[in-house]
Design a protein around this motif. Structure first.
Motif, PDB file in Angstrom:
ATOM      1  N   GLU A   1       0.828  -1.200   0.000  1.00  0.00           N
ATOM      2  CA  GLU A   1       0.000   0.000   0.000  1.00  0.00           C
ATOM      3  C   GLU A   1       0.867   1.256   0.000  1.00  0.00           C
ATOM      4  OE1 GLU A   1      -3.544   2.049   2.678  1.00  0.00           O
ATOM      5  OE2 GLU A   1      -2.675   0.139   3.271  1.00  0.00           O
TER       6      GLU A   1
ATOM      7  N   GLY B   1       0.257   3.013  -3.287  1.00  0.00           N
ATOM      8  CA  GLY B   1      -0.773   3.974  -2.945  1.00  0.00           C
ATOM      9  C   GLY B   1      -2.173   3.424  -2.896  1.00  0.00           C
ATOM     10  N   ARG B   2      -2.329   2.132  -2.924  1.00  0.00           N
ATOM     11  CA  ARG B   2      -3.655   1.506  -2.830  1.00  0.00           C
ATOM     12  C   ARG B   2      -3.505   0.157  -2.164  1.00  0.00           C
ATOM     13  NH1 ARG B   2      -3.939  -2.332  -6.957  1.00  0.00           N
ATOM     14  NH2 ARG B   2      -2.457  -1.971  -8.641  1.00  0.00           N
TER      15      ARG B   2
ATOM     16  N   GLU C   1      -7.637   6.954  -8.821  1.00  0.00           N
ATOM     17  CA  GLU C   1      -7.149   7.964  -7.895  1.00  0.00           C
ATOM     18  C   GLU C   1      -8.181   8.224  -6.804  1.00  0.00           C
ATOM     19  OE1 GLU C   1      -4.215   9.660  -7.777  1.00  0.00           O
ATOM     20  OE2 GLU C   1      -3.516   8.299  -9.329  1.00  0.00           O
TER      21      GLU C   1
ATOM     22  N   TYR D   1      -0.320  11.864   3.126  1.00  0.00           N
ATOM     23  CA  TYR D   1       0.086  11.691   1.738  1.00  0.00           C
ATOM     24  C   TYR D   1       1.572  12.001   1.542  1.00  0.00           C
ATOM     25  CZ  TYR D   1      -4.511  10.828  -0.270  1.00  0.00           C
ATOM     26  OH  TYR D   1      -5.707  10.273  -0.612  1.00  0.00           O
TER      27      TYR D   1
ATOM     28  N   VAL E   1       3.543   9.078   2.826  1.00  0.00           N
ATOM     29  CA  VAL E   1       3.471   7.952   1.878  1.00  0.00           C
ATOM     30  C   VAL E   1       4.431   8.184   0.719  1.00  0.00           C
ATOM     31  CG1 VAL E   1       1.979   6.819   0.182  1.00  0.00           C
ATOM     32  CG2 VAL E   1       1.163   7.193   2.499  1.00  0.00           C
ATOM     33  N   LYS E   2       4.541   9.420   0.243  1.00  0.00           N
ATOM     34  CA  LYS E   2       5.478   9.729  -0.843  1.00  0.00           C
ATOM     35  C   LYS E   2       6.916   9.471  -0.411  1.00  0.00           C
ATOM     36  CE  LYS E   2       2.675  13.190  -3.187  1.00  0.00           C
ATOM     37  NZ  LYS E   2       2.528  14.616  -3.499  1.00  0.00           N
TER      38      LYS E   2
ATOM     39  N   ARG F   1       7.439   5.717  -0.275  1.00  0.00           N
ATOM     40  CA  ARG F   1       7.589   5.180  -1.631  1.00  0.00           C
ATOM     41  C   ARG F   1       8.973   5.445  -2.190  1.00  0.00           C
ATOM     42  NH1 ARG F   1       2.411   7.389  -4.345  1.00  0.00           N
ATOM     43  NH2 ARG F   1       0.943   6.113  -3.235  1.00  0.00           N
TER      44      ARG F   1
END
Length: 189
Positions: free
Chosen positions: A5, A9-10, A23, A39, A42-43, A46
């Motif tokens: 995830e 992002g999901r 999205e 967010y 999360v970036k 990633r």
């Protein structure tokens, strides 16, 4: 959150959990300030996962060698996966890992080669994956005299002692074990 995830992002689409593809949109991000902060985190996650993956890939690619052989090259054949079919007479530790050299007769596909095997290995299929082969660099010290081992039709052999070389008794806590060192001889059973 799960690594999948964080990276994509999901949620992972599996039979246990189905998530909508596409999205995600927030109606009014100013009403919920921690959503934007999440967010951003999360970036960062990633990006760090991508950095770690690319670093590991560069390590793996540095060690990986793509082997290719030409017709007529000499190669060694790894005998570890062949189990007991041709490995006769020696213990597992002292058994050589490669036999050969053998000539490459034909390239089959991208990763398989047909080898010219001697008559003693006629029961083994002559096409091998490139991972079982090793390039032979000619050297007179590599040539070893082959041991003659007589195999019967079921590919078995019998070890018979020729001479007793040494005797020893090993004392354990509550028993004694007699050890005898012999010079073996191999004959078909």
């Amino acid at each position: 959150m799960a690594p999948y995830e964080a990276l994509y992002g999901r949620l992972c689409r599996s039979p246990t959990h189905w998530d909508e593809v596409g999205e995600r949109k927030i109606i009014d991000p100013t009403t919920i300030p921690w959503v934007e902060e999440a967010y951003e985190r999360v970036k960062v996650i990633r990006q760090r996962l991508q950095t770690a993956q690319s670093r590991q890939k560069s390590y793996a690619d540095h060690r990986r060698k793509d082997l290719e052989f030409e017709i007529g090259d000499k190669v060694f054949l790894r005998i570890t996966p062949l189990k007991g079919k041709i490995r006769a007479g020696k213990g597992k530790k002292l058994q050589p890992r490669y036999i050969g050299p053998f000539n490459v007769l034909q390239r089959i596909g991208n990763v398989a080669y047909r080898l010219e095997l001697p008559a003693s290995l006629s029961r083994i299929h002559d096409i091998f994956h490139v991972s079982l082969l090793k390039k032979y660099h000619p050297d007179s010290a590599h040539i070893l005299p082959p041991e003659d081992v007589e195999l019967d039709e079921s590919l078995t052999f019998e070890e018979r002692p020729i001479q007793i070389l040494d005797r020893k008794v090993k004392d354990l806590r509550n028993k004694q074990i007699s050890l005898i060192k012999m010079e073996p001889s191999y004959t078909a059973s």
